[in-house]
Every structure is written in structure tokens, then in C-alpha cells.
Scaffold this active site. Structure first.
Site, PDB file in Angstrom:
ATOM      1  CG  ASP A 174      -2.258   0.599   1.021  1.00 59.28           C
ATOM      2  OD1 ASP A 174      -2.309   1.833   0.842  1.00 59.28           O
ATOM      3  OD2 ASP A 174      -3.270  -0.120   1.043  1.00 59.28           O
TER       4      ASP A 174
ATOM      5  CG  HIS B 240      -5.307   3.840   1.088  1.00 57.68           C
ATOM      6  ND1 HIS B 240      -4.837   2.578   0.820  1.00 57.68           N
ATOM      7  CD2 HIS B 240      -6.604   3.863   0.674  1.00 57.68           C
ATOM      8  CE1 HIS B 240      -5.799   1.867   0.256  1.00 57.68           C
ATOM      9  NE2 HIS B 240      -6.885   2.628   0.157  1.00 57.68           N
TER      10      HIS B 240
ATOM     11  CG  ASN C 226     -13.748   1.980  -4.167  1.00 55.65           C
ATOM     12  OD1 ASN C 226     -14.051   0.887  -3.714  1.00 55.65           O
ATOM     13  ND2 ASN C 226     -12.842   2.757  -3.614  1.00 55.65           N
TER      14      ASN C 226
ATOM     15  CB  SER D 222      -9.325   0.580   0.287  1.00 57.70           C
ATOM     16  OG  SER D 222      -8.561   0.734  -0.867  1.00 57.70           O
TER      17      SER D 222
ATOM     18  CB  ALA E 209      -9.827  -7.898  -6.920  1.00 63.13           C
TER      19      ALA E 209
END
Length: 337
Positions: free
Chosen positions: A87, A120, A211, A272, A220
Site C-alpha cells: 500500500d 491509506h 469502487n 480498500s 482482485a
């Protein structure tokens, strides 16, 4: 100009002019040239982010409570599981995280630390593994060993080559789980090959679906990765949560309160935030090998862990696996107890 070696995929990241690219492609031993696409942290797009707050008395976040993680802490006290948060880094001195942070790596600049200059990654880390210490929040697995792997910059974006290097670091340093609350809409073969090699190394990979409210993004969407969609407190999928047949599990991702940069706390929404709920669940399952070792070889493969979480999930939406919730809401108590 060579930027870096990418030994995980037998490649290199390089800067090329169009003419040089054409010449390189003609050379023997060059299989292909892939674009080094930009990868983004999955927060944004009309998703409200509340102001950062200072430390207060510990609360059990609704997401941790919703997946019943706190019910298993008495039985998941075995070896702490090594989890890499791939990240923007992690706030290395955050009082709700620092005791669990055991190391890290900055793939953007290896001479610098993996400290978080965005926020984040710290938020993601707190969801998975904030310490149970009477302040702030507590994570899904409060005894997880955290490793900060910085692949995204202060703006929350980065290059695929840095993500691949971060995955290589995870293999070389014995991680058991990696969380990728990041992604790209581009399906790049080098990314898929990197993910496949991480999978073969026995590391469970968890990623956010995206998103956009549209199709599931990468990594993913790759079959080797547990893809997580986001739900609210009523177990309803968020309108912006990406969806499709690649979704494996759902987890809380709306108005999630967690740790943030500058030793603060913040409420954020996004897939997230959903992914690290599942990452924490994976780590807790891995402390109880008997629950997932279906072939009785003494350890749990990524496929076995995923199967355990999917078969014990709480079915939401249409009966059985569907494009919104996958196999359902992750249920730590059912998976571990």
C-alpha cells in the site's frame, strides 16, 4: 534506462522511447514488453472521508464486530501470522500499530523507510491488526505481525513495477498473507504472472474489487486472489462497490473508523476497507491449521484458506455465490471456532 530488476517475473522495468521499444522487441530473449501501468489506492470517487481525529478510549469498530472477529481472540493466540500491507506504507510510530509492525520495505525508493505519507495504508493496517490496548481501535487480528510494503506514493498512486517488487519482497521475507487495497483496470500479463508466483509460494492474496460500481479490477479479478466487495452496517452492498463473477467474499467497507497517518484516526469508505477485514480473517484462520488443512499435509494452501472462508461465510443476496457478495459476508467465528 533501467529502472529496476523484476526478478519475480524474470523482467526489468525500463524507460524506452518508441524507437527503442521496437528495437528491443526484435532482440532474442525478449518475450514481450508490457506497459508499466499506474495502480491506485481504492478510495475516492464521492466517498466521504471525515476529518482525522486524535486518540481516545478504545472502541470496537462496527466492522470487526459484524464479522465476529472478537469472539475468537481467546483461541487464536498461536504464532502471530506475517501479513504484508502492500500500500502507501504504514505510520510506523502509531501507538495503536507500532508494537505489531515487525518490518517493511519501500519499493519506490529502497533507501527510504516504509512510513506512510498518505494515510491509506495506515487505515488498512489498523482494520486488519490494530492492537487491543485500551486506545483508539482494535483490528480483526490484534496480534498479527504487520509488514509495511510501500508501493504507492503520497498521492495514493504508483507503478505496477513497484507492486511486483513488493510482491517479490513478500515471498523473500516469508509472508503468509498480503493485502492489496489497490488496483488497475488494465489486465497486464506481468501482473498476472506475479500473482501466480505469489500463489505458488503459498501466500494468501486478498484484494479490493474496486469502487467504480462496475466490473472487478486487477489484481482482485485474478482467480488466485480473494476478491472482496464492500457492505454497509445493514449487510447491503455499497452502490460503488465493483461487482461480477470474480467476487469471492463481502466485508464491511462503509464508514470504517481506523488508524491514520500522523498517529490519528479517520473514518473512510471503500473496498480498500473491506479487503483488510478478510485479510485479518485469513490470518486468524491460519493460526488454526486444522480448520483449513483439508488434504492433511500439515499446512493450509491459499485455496484451502479461501475455501474455508467461503464455506463458512454468511450468505447474502441471492442464494449461493453471486456477483455482488460472492459467497457472502466473511464470518470469522464460523471459520475459526
Amino acid at each position: 534506462v533501467k529502472v529496476k530488476d523484476l526478478t519475480l517475473i524474470d523482467g526489468k522495468a525500463v524507460l524506452l522511447s518508441p524507437k527503442a521499444e521496437a528495437a528491443l522487441l526484435r532482440q532474442a530473449g525478449v518475450l514481450r514488453i508490457d506497459d508499466d501501468v499506474v495502480v491506485e489506492a481504492l478510495i475516492g470517487g464521492g466517498i466521504l472521508a471525515e476529518p482525522a481525529l486524535t486518540q481516545s478510549a478504545e472502541v470496537l469498530p462496527w466492522g470487526v464486530d459484524k464479522i465476529d472477529a472478537e469472539k475468537v481472540w481467546g483461541i487464536t493466540t498461536g504464532d502471530p501470522i506475517k501479513v504484508a500491507i502492500i500500500d502507501t506504507g504504514i505510520n510506523l510510530t502509531h501507538s495503536d500499530l507500532k508494537a505489531n509492525i515487525k518490518g517493511g520495505y519501500n519499493a519506490i525508493n529502497s533507501r527510504k523507510s516504509a512510513n506512510d505519507d498518505n494515510g491509506h495504508g495506515t487505515h488498512v493496517a489498523g482494520i486488519a491488526a490494530a492492537i487491543d490496548n485500551e486506545i483508539g481501535v482494535v483490528g480483526v487480528g490484534p496480534q498479527i505481525d504487520l509488514y509495511a510494503v510501500k508501493v504507492l506514493n503520497a498521492a495514493g498512486s504508483g507503478y505496477l513495477s513497484d507492486v511486483i517488487e513488493g510482491l517479490d519482497w513478500a515471498i523473500q521475507n516469508g509472508m503468509k498473507v498480503v493485502n492489496m487495497s489497490l488496483g488497475t483496470s488494465s489486465n497486464v500479463q506481468s501482473f498476472q504472472e506475479a500473482v501466480q508466483r505469489v500463489n505458488r509460494a503459498g501466500i494468501v492474496q486478498v484484494a479490493a474489487t474496486g469502487n467504480s460500481g462496475g466490473s472487478v479490477i486487477y489484481p482482485a479479478a485474478y482467480p488466485e486472489v480473494i476478491a472482496v466487495s464492500a457492505t454497509d452496517q445493514n449487510n447491503v452492498i455499497a452502490s460503488w462497490s465493483s461487482r461480477g463473477p470474480e467476487v469471492d467474499l463481502a466485508a464491511p467497507g462503509v464508514s470504517i473508523y481506523s488508524t491514520y497517518k500522523g498517529s490519528t484516526y479517520k473514518t473512510l469508505s471503500g473496498t480498500s476497507m473491506a479487503a483488510p477485514h478478510v485479510t485479518g480473517a485469513v490470518a486468524l484462520v491460519l493460526t488454526q491449521t486444522a480448520k483449513c488443512d483439508t488434504d492433511l499435509n500439515g499446512n493450509c494452501s491459499p485455496a484451502e484458506v479461501q475455501q474455508r472462508l467461503e464455506t463458512t461465510a454468511r450468505d447474502l443476496g441471492e442464494t449461493g455465490k453471486d456477483n455482488l457478495y460472492g459467497s457472502g459476508l466473511v464470518d470469522v467465528y464460523a471459520a475459526v471456532a
